[in-house]
Design a protein around this motif. Structure first.
Motif, short mmCIF file in Angstrom:
data_model
loop_
_atom_site.label_atom_id
_atom_site.label_comp_id
_atom_site.label_asym_id
_atom_site.label_seq_id
_atom_site.Cartn_x
_atom_site.Cartn_y
_atom_site.Cartn_z
N VAL A 22 0.84 -1.20 0.00
CA VAL A 22 0.00 0.00 0.00
C VAL A 22 0.88 1.26 0.00
O VAL A 22 0.59 2.23 -0.71
N VAL A 23 1.96 1.22 0.75
CA VAL A 23 2.87 2.38 0.78
C VAL A 23 3.56 2.56 -0.56
O VAL A 23 3.76 3.69 -1.02
N LEU A 24 3.92 1.46 -1.20
CA LEU A 24 4.52 1.57 -2.53
C LEU A 24 3.51 2.10 -3.54
O LEU A 24 3.87 2.88 -4.43
N PHE A 25 2.26 1.71 -3.40
CA PHE A 25 1.22 2.28 -4.27
C PHE A 25 1.11 3.79 -4.04
O PHE A 25 0.96 4.57 -4.99
N ALA A 26 1.21 4.20 -2.77
CA ALA A 26 1.13 5.62 -2.45
C ALA A 26 2.32 6.38 -3.05
O ALA A 26 2.16 7.53 -3.47
N GLN A 27 3.49 5.74 -3.07
CA GLN A 27 4.64 6.39 -3.70
C GLN A 27 4.33 6.72 -5.15
O GLN A 27 4.58 7.83 -5.63
N GLY A 28 3.75 5.74 -5.85
CA GLY A 28 3.43 5.96 -7.25
C GLY A 28 2.44 7.10 -7.43
O GLY A 28 2.64 7.99 -8.27
N GLY A 29 1.37 7.11 -6.65
CA GLY A 29 0.34 8.13 -6.80
C GLY A 29 0.82 9.52 -6.47
O GLY A 29 0.57 10.48 -7.22
N LEU A 30 1.52 9.67 -5.35
CA LEU A 30 1.96 10.99 -4.92
C LEU A 30 3.09 11.54 -5.78
O LEU A 30 3.07 12.70 -6.20
N LEU A 31 4.10 10.70 -6.04
CA LEU A 31 5.26 11.19 -6.79
C LEU A 31 4.91 11.43 -8.26
O LEU A 31 5.32 12.43 -8.85
N MET A 32 4.14 10.53 -8.85
CA MET A 32 3.75 10.72 -10.25
C MET A 32 2.81 11.93 -10.38
O MET A 32 2.91 12.70 -11.34
N GLY A 33 1.89 12.09 -9.44
CA GLY A 33 1.00 13.24 -9.48
C GLY A 33 1.77 14.55 -9.47
O GLY A 33 1.48 15.47 -10.25
N GLY A 34 2.77 14.62 -8.61
CA GLY A 34 3.59 15.83 -8.55
C GLY A 34 4.43 16.02 -9.80
O GLY A 34 4.58 17.14 -10.30
N PHE A 35 4.96 14.94 -10.31
CA PHE A 35 5.80 15.01 -11.51
C PHE A 35 5.01 15.53 -12.71
O PHE A 35 5.44 16.43 -13.42
N VAL A 36 3.84 14.95 -12.95
CA VAL A 36 3.02 15.37 -14.08
C VAL A 36 2.57 16.81 -13.92
O VAL A 36 2.53 17.58 -14.90
N ALA A 37 2.24 17.22 -12.70
CA ALA A 37 1.81 18.59 -12.47
C ALA A 37 2.91 19.59 -12.85
O ALA A 37 2.64 20.61 -13.49
N VAL A 38 4.14 19.29 -12.47
CA VAL A 38 5.25 20.19 -12.80
C VAL A 38 5.38 20.35 -14.31
O VAL A 38 5.50 21.47 -14.83
N TYR A 39 5.33 19.24 -15.03
CA TYR A 39 5.49 19.32 -16.48
C TYR A 39 4.24 19.87 -17.17
O TYR A 39 4.34 20.47 -18.24
N ASN A 40 3.07 19.68 -16.58
CA ASN A 40 1.86 20.24 -17.17
C ASN A 40 1.91 21.76 -17.24
O ASN A 40 1.50 22.38 -18.23
N TYR A 41 2.38 22.39 -16.16
CA TYR A 41 2.26 23.84 -16.03
C TYR A 41 3.56 24.58 -16.26
O TYR A 41 3.57 25.82 -16.31
#
Length: 418
Positions: free
Chosen positions: A232-251
């Motif tokens: 579950v923690v590894l799943f959270a790593q994917g969601g939180l880190l990827m969410g932040g990564f895509v947001a940076v490149y989106n804007y």
């Protein structure tokens, strides 16, 4: 080849590093990563032009990215079920073919709403690659070489993301965003052909037959994964880190094309070359994890993300570029480590565990890739830094709290079973 080997029996221990089968697997999955992620993120490289052409806001334009990742999120578990029964390679071939066909239709969308619908369906098709790739790799590659191989696959995904953005971006300024995305889909078709030609026949896969002892209900497999707090923690790593990564490149493109930078799209698109740092770091992280353990690499990589993110707050362009390089390298190293760790912790439902990781990963991309845009519209780039920085810190705290002291911090030499 013996019958047991052909059927995925215990006599096959996986392709060893340096063997012909290993090289073919690495090339095939590298090509699959390029084909998938070039299409998935080509629209991200043209968001300012798309927003202007369709007369929508920054956060609304970002839905063109979020809809495809949302489709992928919805599809990963169904694709994993199909792969359990029909085989990893065969299912990935179907996924790639459908995705390329749909990708060729996207540039001809008659309206923004039609574009979003097509991107969602394209995401459904693309879901078959990340849902299956690491399970396919884990079954066919020697356990001692799996960490390095998974890092190489992730480097292919980073290069695919780079191609999609850096090809579509300049074309969007000189021709149109439609031309840019069309060229990317054509390049993805070439990468798909490479996968078809090089992916080795599965030898470690055992199909799940209905009503057999291995035909474990899907709900039971998913529940078992969700009861494991490490997963579950590894799943959270994917969601939180990827969410932040895509947001940076989106804007980032919107920020660089506005004062004080005022950089044209054809030039700002080349900042996506920062992805090359992720291509290197994801492969390097696999080698480092095999000697130092996965948890130190995961935490160190997330710390690099945080450092790079803070540096991007500068109004001096060279500092922004440097920060983006560090941020990108940290993200791909963290992703390669977390995603490669998941199938090594699973004894039942490996494909479903990888799919749950991808569900969180792309769910985070869809949600945060859009939501952080609200902070950008209200607070500017400082809002992006604050929001994404909080997400990275939360991921690090969760990993340290749950994964420290776990014996699985180093790759195991014993292969997991389905």
């Amino acid at each position: 080849m013996s019958s047991s080997t052909a059927a995925g029996g215990s006599s096959f221990g996986g392709h060893e590093r340096g063997s012909a089968g290993y090289r073919r697997m690495i090339l095939a999955l590298f090509a699959a990563g390029v084909a998938t992620f070039s299409q998935l993120y080509s629209v991200q490289g043209v968001l300012p032009e798309l927003a202007a052409d369709q007369h929508v806001s920054e956060s609304t334009a970002a839905l063109a990215v979020s809809m495809s990742t949302l489709g992928l999120t919805v599809a990963v578990i169904p694709w994993s079920i199909l792969a359990d029964r029909r085989g990893r390679r065969a299912t990935m071939r179907v996924s790639l073919t459908a995705a390329v066909v749909l990708g060729l239709l996207v540039p001809f969308a008659p309206s923004f709403e039609a574009l979003l619908a097509l991107r969602f369906v394209e995401g459904l098709a693309l879901g078959g690659i990340p849902a299956i790739a690491l399970a396919y790799l884990t079954e066919e590659i020697s356990p001692l070489a799996a960490a390095v191989a998974s890092g190489t696959y992730i480097s292919g995904t980073s290069l695919g993301g780079l191609f999609g953005r850096i090809v579509a971006g300049p074309l969007s300024e000189f021709v149109s965003w439609r031309a840019g995305t069309l060229v990317v889909s054509l390049l993805a078709a070439v990468a798909g052909v490479i996968f078809f030609l090089t992916a080795p026949a599965p030898r470690g896969f055992v199909p799940v037959v209905k009503h057999s002892s291995r035909d474990i209900p899907l709900a039971r497999k998913l529940l078992k994964c969700l009861k494991d707090r490490r997963l579950v923690v590894l799943f959270a790593q994917g969601g939180l880190l990827m969410g932040g990564f895509v947001a940076v490149y989106n804007y980032l493109g919107f920020r660089l094309q506005a004062p004080p930078f005022l950089i044209p799209a054809a030039i700002s698109s080349f900042l996506f070359l920062a992805y090359l740092s992720g291509t290197w770091s994801s492969a390097f992280s696999g080698r480092l994890a095999s000697t130092r353990g996965r948890l130190p690499v995961l935490l160190g990589s997330a710390a690099l993300m945080l450092l790079g993110l803070v540096v991007t707050a500068s109004s001096w362009l060279p500092a922004v570029v440097l920060g983006l390089l560090v941020f990108t390298a940290g993200f791909f190293a963290a992703h390669a480590t977390a995603s490669g760790w998941v199938p090594r912790l699973v004894t039942t439902g490996r494909a479903q565990a990888s799919s749950l990781y991808n569900l969180a990963y792309y769910g985070g991309s869809s949600l945060f890739g859009w939501a952080v845009g609200l902070a950008f519209q209200s607070l500017g780039w400082g809002g992006v830094v604050a929001a994404v920085g909080s997400m990275v810190l939360l991921a690090m705290l969760l990993a340290w709290a749950v994964l420290r002291g776990e014996p699985s911090g180093r790759p195991s030499s014993r292969p997991a079973t389905l």
